[in-house]
Design a protein around this motif. Sequence first.
Motif, short mmCIF file in Angstrom:
data_model
loop_
_atom_site.label_atom_id
_atom_site.label_comp_id
_atom_site.label_asym_id
_atom_site.label_seq_id
_atom_site.Cartn_x
_atom_site.Cartn_y
_atom_site.Cartn_z
N ALA A 49 13.25 79.44 -3.59
CA ALA A 49 13.40 78.42 -4.63
C ALA A 49 12.94 79.01 -5.95
N ILE A 50 13.56 78.60 -7.04
CA ILE A 50 13.17 79.14 -8.34
C ILE A 50 12.70 78.00 -9.24
N MET A 51 11.53 78.18 -9.84
CA MET A 51 11.08 77.27 -10.88
C MET A 51 11.23 78.03 -12.19
N LEU A 52 12.22 77.63 -12.97
CA LEU A 52 12.57 78.37 -14.18
C LEU A 52 11.98 77.65 -15.39
N ILE A 53 11.14 78.36 -16.11
CA ILE A 53 10.51 77.75 -17.28
C ILE A 53 11.14 78.35 -18.52
N THR A 54 11.73 77.52 -19.35
CA THR A 54 12.43 78.07 -20.51
C THR A 54 12.57 77.03 -21.61
N HIS A 55 12.83 77.52 -22.82
CA HIS A 55 13.14 76.61 -23.92
C HIS A 55 14.63 76.69 -24.24
N GLY A 68 -0.38 64.04 -16.41
CA GLY A 68 0.29 63.15 -15.45
C GLY A 68 1.69 63.58 -15.08
N LEU A 69 1.87 64.86 -14.77
CA LEU A 69 3.20 65.38 -14.47
C LEU A 69 3.46 65.35 -12.97
N SER A 70 4.62 64.84 -12.57
CA SER A 70 5.01 64.85 -11.16
C SER A 70 6.44 65.35 -11.03
N PHE A 71 6.66 66.24 -10.08
CA PHE A 71 8.04 66.66 -9.74
C PHE A 71 8.02 67.37 -8.40
N LYS A 72 9.22 67.57 -7.86
CA LYS A 72 9.35 68.22 -6.55
C LYS A 72 10.33 69.38 -6.67
N ILE A 73 10.12 70.38 -5.82
CA ILE A 73 11.12 71.44 -5.70
C ILE A 73 11.39 71.61 -4.21
N ASP A 74 12.66 71.51 -3.83
CA ASP A 74 13.03 71.71 -2.43
C ASP A 74 13.23 73.19 -2.16
N ALA A 75 13.20 73.55 -0.88
CA ALA A 75 13.41 74.95 -0.51
C ALA A 75 14.78 75.42 -1.01
N GLY A 76 14.80 76.59 -1.60
CA GLY A 76 16.06 77.19 -2.04
C GLY A 76 16.65 76.59 -3.30
N GLU A 77 15.94 75.66 -3.93
CA GLU A 77 16.50 74.96 -5.09
C GLU A 77 16.06 75.64 -6.39
N THR A 78 16.87 75.55 -7.43
CA THR A 78 16.47 76.04 -8.74
C THR A 78 16.20 74.85 -9.66
N MET A 87 10.46 67.63 4.10
CA MET A 87 9.40 67.70 3.10
C MET A 87 9.77 68.71 2.01
N ALA A 88 9.42 68.35 0.81
CA ALA A 88 9.73 69.27 -0.28
C ALA A 88 8.85 70.51 -0.17
N LEU A 89 9.35 71.62 -0.71
CA LEU A 89 8.59 72.87 -0.69
C LEU A 89 7.35 72.73 -1.57
N LEU A 90 7.58 72.22 -2.76
CA LEU A 90 6.49 72.04 -3.71
C LEU A 90 6.53 70.62 -4.23
N GLU A 91 5.38 69.98 -4.22
CA GLU A 91 5.32 68.61 -4.69
C GLU A 91 4.14 68.49 -5.64
N VAL A 92 4.44 68.35 -6.90
CA VAL A 92 3.38 68.22 -7.89
C VAL A 92 3.21 66.74 -8.19
N GLU A 93 1.97 66.27 -8.07
CA GLU A 93 1.73 64.84 -8.23
C GLU A 93 0.65 64.60 -9.26
N ASN A 94 1.02 63.88 -10.30
CA ASN A 94 0.04 63.46 -11.30
C ASN A 94 -0.83 64.61 -11.80
N LEU A 95 -0.20 65.74 -12.06
CA LEU A 95 -0.94 66.93 -12.51
C LEU A 95 -1.50 66.69 -13.91
N GLN A 96 -2.78 66.98 -14.05
CA GLN A 96 -3.41 66.95 -15.37
C GLN A 96 -4.11 68.28 -15.56
N THR A 97 -3.76 69.00 -16.59
CA THR A 97 -4.49 70.23 -16.91
C THR A 97 -5.03 70.07 -18.33
N HIS A 98 -6.33 70.07 -18.42
CA HIS A 98 -6.97 69.88 -19.73
C HIS A 98 -7.82 71.09 -20.06
#
Lengths: 329, 342, 308
Positions: A206-212, A25-35, A1-12
């Motif tokens: 695991a790292i979720m890196l937010i950048t431009h 409607g954003l969906s993605f997964k992050i596995d343990a230890g993954e960047t 199972m993925a560490l984090l599983e975002v499904e159909n996220l809507q933030t308004h």
Amino acid sequence: MALLEVENLQTHFATLDGVVRAVEGLSFKIDAGETVAIVGESGCGKSVTSMSILRLIQEPPGKIAGKINFRGRNLLDLPDVEMRKIRGKDISMIFQEPMTSLNPVLTVGRQIGETVRLHEGLTAQEAEKRGIEMLGLVGIPAPERRVKEYPHQLSGGMRQRVMIAMALACNPKLLIADEPTTALDVTIQAQILDLMRDLKTRVGAAIMLITHDLGVVAEMAERVVVMYAGRKVEEATAVQIFGNPQHPYTRGLLGAVPKLGSSLQGHGRTKLTEIQGQVPSLRQRIVGCAFASRCPIVTDVCRQVAPAVEAKTPGHYVACHYAERAVAA
Amino acid sequence: MNPKAPMNASRPLLEVNGLKKHFPLKSGLFGGKKGYVYAVDGVTFAIDKGETLSLVGESGCGKSTVGKAILRLIEPTAGEVFLAGERIDNIPISQLRPMRRRIQVVFQDPFSSLNPRQRVRDIIAEPIVNFGLAANGSELDDRVAELMDKVQLPRDAMKRFPHEFSGGQRQRVGIARALAPGSDIIICDEAVSALDVSVKAQIVNLLSDLQDELGLSLLFISHDLAIVEHLTHRVAVMYLGKIVELADRRTLFATPHHPYTKALLSAVPVPDPTAKRQRIILHGDVPSPINPPSGCRFHTRCPFVFDRCRSEEPQLRRVAGGQMSACHLDEVPDVAVIPKAA
Amino acid sequence: MTSSTLMASGLSVGDVAAAPALPDVLAPRKQRSRIGMFMYRHPTIFVGGLLVALIVAIALLAPLLFTTDPTALAPARRTRAPSAQYWFGTDMLGRDVYSRVLYGSRISLIVGFSVALLASVVGLTIGLLAGFIRILDTVVMRVMDGLQSIPGILLAIALMALTRASVENVIVAIAVTQVPPVSRLVRSVVLSLREQPYVEAAVAAGTRTPIIILKHILPNTLAPVTVQATFICASAMITEATLSFIGAGTPPIIPSWGNIMAEGRALWQVKPYIVFFPAIFLSITVLAVNLLGDGLRDALDPRLAKRI
């Protein structure tokens, strides 16, 4: 199972000028230890996504819908008490601006200690010991002395190290880094990126890196999610994204970034690829593809039907009716 | 366009000679002077007509102060500035106006560099009115319209206010204002740093096109080496108020000489995950410009530091690669072995 | 449907995979009329503005609002309680309190608005000059420090003691106490505006200093000064009432809210309405002006103005 599983996220957000559909409607997964890097330009919803995962969106005026499964539990269903236990312990965050993210009237040792005392019930002495340990881990010289200092006594790079030490103090499973090096100078950025790479192998979060910054993405990430107007337009491994981009927006973005060493190949100045026009307003529901108004290969189909995110090759997801065509063009 | 600047038999368009700016630090009840911030400490360079010189360096290196001192937005402490052979750093402000027509500026922040209460037309028209470059209202309108075409702004933008535009469009307004008096040289102070990637590319391309079309000179102040490489002819690298290396583009990016330049270049993240690079990680932070280190200012972080660096300040001199560099390396035979970087 | 273009592109709507439709997470914004929208965005401006307008209307239309001569003495009908004939009762000289309160609003409004205008104009001028001329700055700001170190009400009393009681003198005396905060505010705004890139760009574009002050500095100081002016207006009304109440304000012959309250003070225990009605009017007026000021501050604050 993925560490984090975002499904159909809507933030308004409800604003005076109408509802802003920041994430749609954003969906993605992050596995343990993954960047995983979330990339996009300002206003694409990447920071809102990270705030939504930690449930730091104020409701109202905001509202989060969809599913955020973290180790099998939907964070959106948790009571506030449970959520507070996860924040700072299982999921921690590093912000862009290290000066405003630290409390100016507390020593850095106190601030690191606060987190571990809260989540792990350590005594003041144990917490200070952990603080010194963490400062040593993030490469701050003379940590015994530095724990007693205040944020203003530290340089920008040192402060960002303290932020990282705080984030890692409770051995998080997921570290969300929101533009961690954007406010830093390039030589200091190199130090911090080096540190984060080093820590990743040692700590295993695991790292979720937010950048431009696509350069930072290429240096750090294993997988990349490209966002545009609150949606995922492409997701693939870093090598695929940079080597074989499929979505016209990703291609445009990569072409717009000047690359160091360009003068060594050609003669004279080269033109950068421009993406014409501007990001559409998120205040209206977008009909069809969100990138249609700026896309060089747009057709009527794009203006009528929003493309589904499809796997064009295994592990390479693209939201474009003309993904193959985009490569050929 | 040829990266080599056109050589001019006469003097360069802009010459800066030993420019210094020391900001006094005040303290106490009576404002006694506690010391100085040595923001710019002896900077020398020249820019030819139609040439782009980039001033690069990290925050606090004094690059923006150089720009402001040339514009006399702050008064330089020492040194000389010549525009087309005429000295402009010591003439009274009242006699400065003809110079102001020739040197213009574009600032970083597209949100604070335009007066929120002025319409776009009035913003662009302001320098034209100031220097009496339009005989009447209709001529002024024609001139403004022409400038808006040059920076690719729609004509209907004229009657609108800055807040109605995106960052990129506002920066176009700023560029139009800088072009308005028919200037010879534009100082771009981090002019594209605040913009998003795709918009940044638009503005960089626009600046290149305008330079080719109008024969403008640009002093491009930036921390972004990849952008600089794209549009510059020559580069001056600054560290703690001094130029440490000055070279034409190709030489600087292919064979940098100064250890700081090398570290700076190797620190830039490259958008290519397959690239294998030797990275030079500089340790520590930039020292304070209030108490700059003795000798070479870079010696506290330099991986090649030796005794002489701590006591004797290296002068900017021509080195083997053809560029100017302020480093003792290569001068002393027994430390001439430099590990190859990049 | 434009089938020809779809054919040309090689794809038609039926061929492509559409993204799943997404629900509305939040209810869409209600359609509002322009006035409705203004009320929704700036409720305090709306309420404050409406109340201020009402009081101004009362002051202007006082003769038409069933009032009698506010200074007409009628010893025969002294201290009557409020009734159908005398809505707010009569005072110890038999004057109609309703008429006096309505006419009294004129004094309060005149004093409030005049002080706000006078203090703003003088403060703006001093602040602009101090922000631009270094020598003037040190001298003038020390004088302002000195003025501010004296409590405003004491300063006003002292100034009134030097002249004879009149509405004009009250206005000047109160305005003098309000000039220092305005000039201080303007000076600080000017100093920060001078550092703004658009001002530097104007200098670089050869704009002369007077034009810079007029075109680039002044318009951007007006918003904070306007906000400050509304608060000054409110506080000037209270100061005027206070001065009148202690007999250092408007001449007793003129019905001002402070004077009415001062005269009713002796009978406060037995005939509270003589004090009550002017006090209520004063409170509501001050509240209204303060609401307006709060609303303006929120609306004009550039940090709050940039909404998502």
